[in-house]
Design a protein around this motif. Structure first.
Motif, mmCIF file in Angstrom:
data_model
loop_
_atom_site.group_PDB
_atom_site.id
_atom_site.type_symbol
_atom_site.label_atom_id
_atom_site.label_comp_id
_atom_site.label_asym_id
_atom_site.label_seq_id
_atom_site.Cartn_x
_atom_site.Cartn_y
_atom_site.Cartn_z
ATOM 1 N N HIS A 34 0.818 -1.217 0.000
ATOM 2 C CA HIS A 34 0.000 0.000 0.000
ATOM 3 C C HIS A 34 0.847 1.259 0.000
ATOM 4 C CE1 HIS A 34 1.032 -0.439 4.252
ATOM 5 N NE2 HIS A 34 0.710 0.813 4.410
ATOM 6 N N ARG A 35 2.176 1.150 0.105
ATOM 7 C CA ARG A 35 3.050 2.332 0.136
ATOM 8 C C ARG A 35 3.452 2.789 -1.271
ATOM 9 N NH1 ARG A 35 2.621 4.152 5.276
ATOM 10 N NH2 ARG A 35 4.603 5.283 5.123
ATOM 11 N N ALA A 62 5.149 -1.150 5.333
ATOM 12 C CA ALA A 62 4.550 -2.097 4.392
ATOM 13 C C ALA A 62 4.778 -3.546 4.806
ATOM 14 C CB ALA A 62 5.129 -1.874 2.994
ATOM 15 N N ASP A 63 5.408 -3.755 5.968
ATOM 16 C CA ASP A 63 5.699 -5.100 6.461
ATOM 17 C C ASP A 63 6.590 -5.867 5.486
ATOM 18 O OD1 ASP A 63 5.559 -7.023 8.418
ATOM 19 O OD2 ASP A 63 3.783 -8.006 7.595
ATOM 20 N N ILE A 64 7.599 -5.150 4.934
ATOM 21 C CA ILE A 64 8.587 -5.760 4.029
ATOM 22 C C ILE A 64 9.929 -5.797 4.758
ATOM 23 C CG2 ILE A 64 9.806 -5.574 1.831
ATOM 24 C CD1 ILE A 64 7.486 -3.798 0.841
ATOM 25 N N VAL A 109 -6.104 -3.029 -0.919
ATOM 26 C CA VAL A 109 -7.012 -3.379 0.179
ATOM 27 C C VAL A 109 -6.373 -4.298 1.209
ATOM 28 C CG1 VAL A 109 -9.116 -3.081 -1.198
ATOM 29 C CG2 VAL A 109 -7.949 -5.287 -1.198
ATOM 30 N N GLU A 110 -5.086 -4.560 1.087
ATOM 31 C CA GLU A 110 -4.443 -5.569 1.922
ATOM 32 C C GLU A 110 -4.623 -5.302 3.411
ATOM 33 O OE1 GLU A 110 0.006 -7.362 2.867
ATOM 34 O OE2 GLU A 110 -0.335 -6.228 1.032
ATOM 35 N N LEU A 111 -4.371 -4.073 3.862
ATOM 36 C CA LEU A 111 -4.453 -3.790 5.288
ATOM 37 C C LEU A 111 -5.888 -3.853 5.793
ATOM 38 C CD1 LEU A 111 -1.865 -0.903 5.802
ATOM 39 C CD2 LEU A 111 -1.566 -3.375 5.989
ATOM 40 N N ILE A 112 -6.835 -3.448 4.960
ATOM 41 C CA ILE A 112 -8.248 -3.528 5.347
ATOM 42 C C ILE A 112 -8.642 -4.984 5.546
ATOM 43 C CG2 ILE A 112 -10.623 -3.121 4.574
ATOM 44 C CD1 ILE A 112 -9.517 -0.678 3.021
ATOM 45 N N VAL A 113 -8.282 -5.838 4.583
ATOM 46 C CA VAL A 113 -8.664 -7.242 4.673
ATOM 47 C C VAL A 113 -7.970 -7.926 5.843
ATOM 48 C CG1 VAL A 113 -8.708 -9.442 3.459
ATOM 49 C CG2 VAL A 113 -9.191 -7.342 2.231
ATOM 50 N N LEU A 200 -7.227 1.179 8.492
ATOM 51 C CA LEU A 200 -5.761 1.177 8.422
ATOM 52 C C LEU A 200 -5.247 1.634 7.069
ATOM 53 C CD1 LEU A 200 -4.925 -2.169 10.267
ATOM 54 C CD2 LEU A 200 -4.709 0.161 11.141
ATOM 55 N N GLN A 201 -6.125 1.725 6.097
ATOM 56 C CA GLN A 201 -5.716 2.020 4.728
ATOM 57 C C GLN A 201 -6.872 2.701 4.012
ATOM 58 O OE1 GLN A 201 -4.882 -1.614 2.680
ATOM 59 N NE2 GLN A 201 -3.958 -0.629 0.900
ATOM 60 N N ARG A 202 -6.564 3.707 3.234
ATOM 61 C CA ARG A 202 -7.589 4.382 2.433
ATOM 62 C C ARG A 202 -7.642 3.733 1.054
ATOM 63 N NH1 ARG A 202 -10.030 9.601 2.149
ATOM 64 N NH2 ARG A 202 -9.000 10.154 4.098
#
Length: 400
Positions: A34-35, A62-64, A109-113, A200-202
């Motif tokens: 998402h970044r 981004a949890d990388i 949508v990764e953080l939302i899910v 957590l994410q737009r």
């Protein structure tokens, strides 16, 4: 450390020194996060360099693992594919399966899910005896069923706990929408609504994306992505989206799919037909007359859908021809584009939190809070994402 080809270099700057990394690897990693739309990442692609501190900060957000940027491209590609496979197959608590109307990239949508997944798992831990969901898989597999779409629509409507008379008794589409949310959630099909600033994410603007379903055998989550962007009529559009996603859940379909409003996608043709039948039954529509666009608008109001959805359904049932369908859809789009845009009213924080969580999830967690099985700090973190104050949460606990 791997040394990229000079033509594929992107430089990382630290204390006046530079270290080359692979531009391809950089793109692979951030394109799947998402970044990717952040200014530092965009400028790095344009300018060919990024500061070490910025790289690490965005990687952590981004949890990388930052060390992955220095790995060979083949390793990076493998790790990205592994992450994608996990997310799409739903093979762990950190992974998910989803279906969506319209094309949406996983990173959008990764953080939302992931947050909705955490909410599912948290509530199931607190309510270990929760019953299995009766909507999930209630229609079997589309390719194997011998039932007609009409029969499947009746099964789905019953599983969701409403009749058309009950739906139509709601005077407005907005009231009908709220009525359906109550029905869905009473049957453990939770509904989360897009609430920018409270997630957590737009969801990035401009994405043609209406909704998705997050897999679970007890409390699947439907996420409705849009407010009114791209909608001819927001409440009616959300109603159809909800029912279409419920049809997908009913068939146990949790693979990414796309959907194009005006034509329909062959991959979900059956689900789309069933959703249309749930809201606009063939037997009823065959009896109506649609001599004009105004008549179509009136029928859409009665059936709690958008005029465009009714026009498409009327065409599929041979009530109007293709030329008329195209002309009416074009006119509806023209009117929509010329509409007066009104700024959205800012919701109270507690209402925004409840819409994003879903009322049923929120009320169940408030009960857990009041019983002492969930403390104030955990409720604020996991349920509210820290958007409600400690005093507000304590007030909720007192009312439980």
């Amino acid at each position: 450390m791997s040394h990229p080809d000079a033509s594929d270099e992107l430089l990382v700057k630290l204390n006046g020194q530079t270290v080359p990394i692979s531009r391809t690897g950089f793109d692979l990693l951030f394109d799947n996060s998402h970044r990717r739309g952040y200014a530092d990442i965009r400028h790095a692609r344009e300018d060919g360099f990024i500061n070490w501190a910025d790289l690490v900060a965005h990687a952590r957000a981004a949890d990388i693992p930052w060390t992955l940027f220095f790995a060979p491209v083949e390793n990076i590609r493998s790790q990205v594919q592994r992450k994608t496979n996990l997310l799409l197959k739903g093979t762990s608590k950190q992974a998910f399966s989803m279906n969506s109307r319209h094309e949406v990239q996983l990173a959008d949508v990764e953080l939302i899910v992931k947050d909705l997944l955490r909410k599912q798992e948290h509530l199931k831990r607190l309510e270990p005896n929760m019953a299995k969901n009766q909507v999930v898989g209630c229609l079997g597999k589309p390719a194997k069923t011998k039932r007609t779409p009409v029969e499947d629509a009746n099964i789905l409507r019953s599983a969701l706990g409403f009749t058309l008379d009950e739906l139509h008794a709601n005077g407005t589409k907005e009231r009908a929408f709220e009525f359906l949310i109550n029905c869905f959630e009473a049957h453990q099909l939770f509904v989360s609504r897009n609430q920018p600033g409270y997630m957590l994410q737009r969801v990035p603007q401009g994405i043609k994306f209406s909704g998705l379903a997050v897999k679970d055998n007890k409390i699947p989550y439907l996420f409705l992505a849009s407010g009114d962007e791209g909608d001819f009529e927001p409440a009616g559009r959300k109603i159809f989206t909800m029912v279409l996603l419920a049809a997908l859940v009913g068939y146990g379909t949790f693979a990414p799919v796309t959907f194009e409003d005006k034509t329909g996608n062959g991959a979900i043709k059956r689900e789309y037909e069933v959703a249309g039948e749930v809201l606009m039954p063939r037997a009823e529509l065959k009896k109506v007359s649609v001599p004009s666009l105004d008549a179509a608008r009136q029928h859409a109001t009665a059936y709690k859908v958008t005029p465009s959805a009714f026009v498409m359904r009327a065409w599929k049932l041979d009530l109007i021809d293709r030329e008329t369908t195209d002309a009416w859809l074009a006119e509806l789009e023209r009117v929509y584009l010329q509409r007066e845009k009104k700024p959205a009213q800012k919701a109270k924080p507690i209402n925004a939190v409840m819409r994003y969580c879903g009322p049923e999830y929120f009320s169940r967690m408030v009960i857990q809070l009041g019983s002492g099985r969930l403390d104030v700090g955990e409720f604020r973190r996991s349920v509210c994402l820290n958007h409600l104050s400690t005093s507000e949460v304590r007030d909720l606990a007192a009312t439980a």
